[in-house]
Design an enzyme around this catalytic site. Structure first.
Site, PDB file in Angstrom:
ATOM      1  N   GLU A 206       0.798  -1.228   0.000  1.00 32.70           N
ATOM      2  CA  GLU A 206       0.000   0.000   0.000  1.00 32.70           C
ATOM      3  C   GLU A 206       0.831   1.279   0.000  1.00 32.70           C
ATOM      4  OE1 GLU A 206      -2.926  -0.154   3.117  1.00 32.70           O
ATOM      5  OE2 GLU A 206      -3.871  -1.956   2.313  1.00 32.70           O
TER       6      GLU A 206
ATOM      7  N   GLU B 113      -5.176  -8.686   0.986  1.00 36.72           N
ATOM      8  CA  GLU B 113      -5.834  -8.360   2.258  1.00 36.72           C
ATOM      9  C   GLU B 113      -7.305  -8.109   2.000  1.00 36.72           C
ATOM     10  OE1 GLU B 113      -4.247  -5.065   4.553  1.00 36.72           O
ATOM     11  OE2 GLU B 113      -2.188  -5.728   4.197  1.00 36.72           O
TER      12      GLU B 113
HETATM   13  C1  FCB Z   1      -4.395  -2.076   5.581  1.00 34.45           C
HETATM   14  C2  FCB Z   1      -2.999  -2.385   6.082  1.00 34.45           C
HETATM   15  C3  FCB Z   1      -2.964  -3.429   7.156  1.00 34.45           C
HETATM   16  C4  FCB Z   1      -4.113  -3.302   8.118  1.00 34.45           C
HETATM   17  C5  FCB Z   1      -5.419  -3.173   7.388  1.00 34.45           C
HETATM   18  C6  FCB Z   1      -6.629  -3.081   8.274  1.00 34.45           C
HETATM   19  O1  FCB Z   1      -4.415  -0.787   5.048  1.00 34.45           O
HETATM   20  O2  FCB Z   1      -2.194  -2.831   5.025  1.00 34.45           O
HETATM   21  O3  FCB Z   1      -1.719  -3.342   7.781  1.00 34.45           O
HETATM   22  O4  FCB Z   1      -3.893  -2.264   8.986  1.00 34.45           O
HETATM   23  O5  FCB Z   1      -5.394  -2.073   6.538  1.00 34.45           O
END
Ligand code: FCB
Length: 445
Positions: free
Chosen positions: A167, A348
């Site tokens: 990110e 994620e």
């Molecule tokens: C993302 C991050 C991760 C976590 C989630 C909820 O932006 O990559 O580390 O904090 O959000």
């Protein structure tokens, strides 16, 4: 239980990151990171919390690996703490730090779990921030490539993949435009320059790893969302396009088209990265990737008036993020139509909830529903022709949620921070069954 349609070798896993779980922040030669420093600034993190201990994963490695195996995980996405393996971000490497990640990777392989490594999940060695302003400085991109090369030489033959950044939007924007994350700058021009140097460092690292003959698939992880206008008015639609350009295209276009998107570039105006872009940078940034990781949590909702609260038909998570699973299908289909993409992993996806431990059990039905809806949306994207290679739930266990501290629980496993007791929530059992049902059972697409 729902059935999702993915290809046969689809990878099922779970994700974490170094600073959020490891703890042992001052042990075995680990150098300080910008997050250690940021957490010590009053008011930056809820309750003044930090990652000094976190889930104490550094000391509980074997137990946590056993837990993953018991939960039937096929793959584990983790990040390497740069300051643990190279305390100053340049020069000497720390054998004890490298040893930890070797034990982690070997421990995963021994249990039949594929290791997916990320090189940078926000914990920059503090020395690079203090001596040369971190990612504002082009030199940091070269330091990152050196660090990547070292990791490639130590782990490159054993990991299932290496992602450079997690990110970069968060590092650039939240870390430098809003100051909500480390290093806490609030300066648009810095954010633009940082984003360029992050992208450059990604390309340099890929080239260094390839030059060294690292065979593991290489890529990057981006957080993305579709953007919707509050109404159909041209003003609201334009606001949504601008948000998408700043959030998604700002990273996708340089990586896949060799340029920054005109809409966002115009918005940045004289605060844009033009002064730090050098000839040849886009060739480096565009070095072909083997996969693209996408983190998906919610959609962006935009309006010309600045009102950003979406209707939230399916509700909001404990982060106050709208539950919007169909945005995942829309996002991926849109990307597939606009770019020549490598295989995609959802690296994620998950939600924070007010989980309560009740007699050894956490009945997190909201989380199960969240995962189910998003896996169904991902399955829809696969049906529409997106090459989806795998899915990583965020997160294996409750952990340090950055500026929100320990208050927000994202885990499939509950962590009692006082005792460090781990308790799989209902969602962990549900996910284990989903994996067992789907592994090796590709359905006609
Ligand atoms: C993302 C991050 C991760 C976590 C989630 C909820 O932006 O990559 O580390 O904090 O959000």
């Amino acid at each position: 239980m729902s059935t999702y349609r993915f290809k046969e070798d689809f990878v099922w896993g779970v994700a974490t990151s170094s600073y959020q779980i490891e703890g042992a922040a001052h042990e075995d030669g680990r150098g300080p990171s910008i997050w250690d420093a940021f957490c010590s600034v009053p008011g930056k993190v809820v309750n003044g919390e930090n990652g000094d201990v976190a889930c104490d994963h550094y000391h509980r490695l074997e137990q946590d690996l056993d837990l993953m195996a018991e939960l039937g995980m096929q793959a584990y996405r983790f990040s390497i703490a740069w300051p643990r393996v190279q305390p100053d971000g340049r020069g000497a490497f720390n054998e004890k730090g490298l040893g930890f990640y070797e034990r982690l990777v070997d421990g995963l392989l021994k249990r039949g779990i594929q290791p997916f490594a990320t090189l940078y999940h926000w914990d920059l060695p503090l020395a690079l921030q203090e001596t040369q302003n971190g990612w504002e400085n082009r030199d940091t991109a070269y330091r990152f490539a050196d660090y990547a090369r070292k990791i490639g030489s130590v782990l490159g033959d054993r990991v299932a993949s290496i992602a450079t950044h997690n990110e970069p939007w968060c590092t650039a924007w939240l870390g430098n435009a809003t100051g909500y994350f480390a290093p806490g700058n609030a300066d648009l021009k810095k954010a633009a320059n940082v984003s360029h140097h992050l992208l450059l460092s990604h390309g340099l690292a890929l080239q260094a790893l390839r030059a060294d003959g690292v065979k593991a698939p290489l890529g990057i992880v981006l957080n993305q969302s579709p953007a919707h206008g509050a109404t159909d008015s041209p003003e609201d639609q334009a606001a949504a396009s601008l948000e998408y350009s700043k959030f998604v295209s700002w990273y996708m276009d340089p990586l896949f088209k060799g340029e920054y998107p005109a809409t966002a570039l115009q918005w940045y105006g004289e605060n844009g990265p033009q002064e730090v872009i050098r000839e040849g940078d886009f060739d480096i940034i565009g070095t072909p990737m083997d996969f693209l990781g996408i983190n998906y949590y919610t959609r962006i909702f935009a309006s010309a008036s600045g009102e950003k609260r979406p209707p939230g038909v399916l509700g909001f998570t404990d982060m106050d993020w709208e539950v919007y699973p169909q945005g995942l299908t829309e996002l991926l289909s849109g990307l597939n139509a606009n770019y020549k993409l490598p295989p995609i992993y959802i690296t994620e996806n998950g939600c924070a909830a007010r989980d309560v431990l009740d007699n050894g059990r956490v009945r997190d039905t909201d989380r199960i529903e969240f995962y189910d809806l998003h896996l169904a949306a991902l399955s829809d994207a696969a049906q529409k022709g997106v090459d989806v290679a795998g899915y990583f739930a965020w997160s294996l266990m409750d952990n340090f949620e950055w500026a929100s501290g320990y208050d927000k629980r994202f885990g499939m496993v509950h962590v009692d921070y006082a005792s460090q007791q781990r308790t799989p929530k209902d969602s962990a059992h549900w996910y284990r069954d989903v994996i067992a049902q789907h592994v090796g059972a590709a359905l006609p697409r």
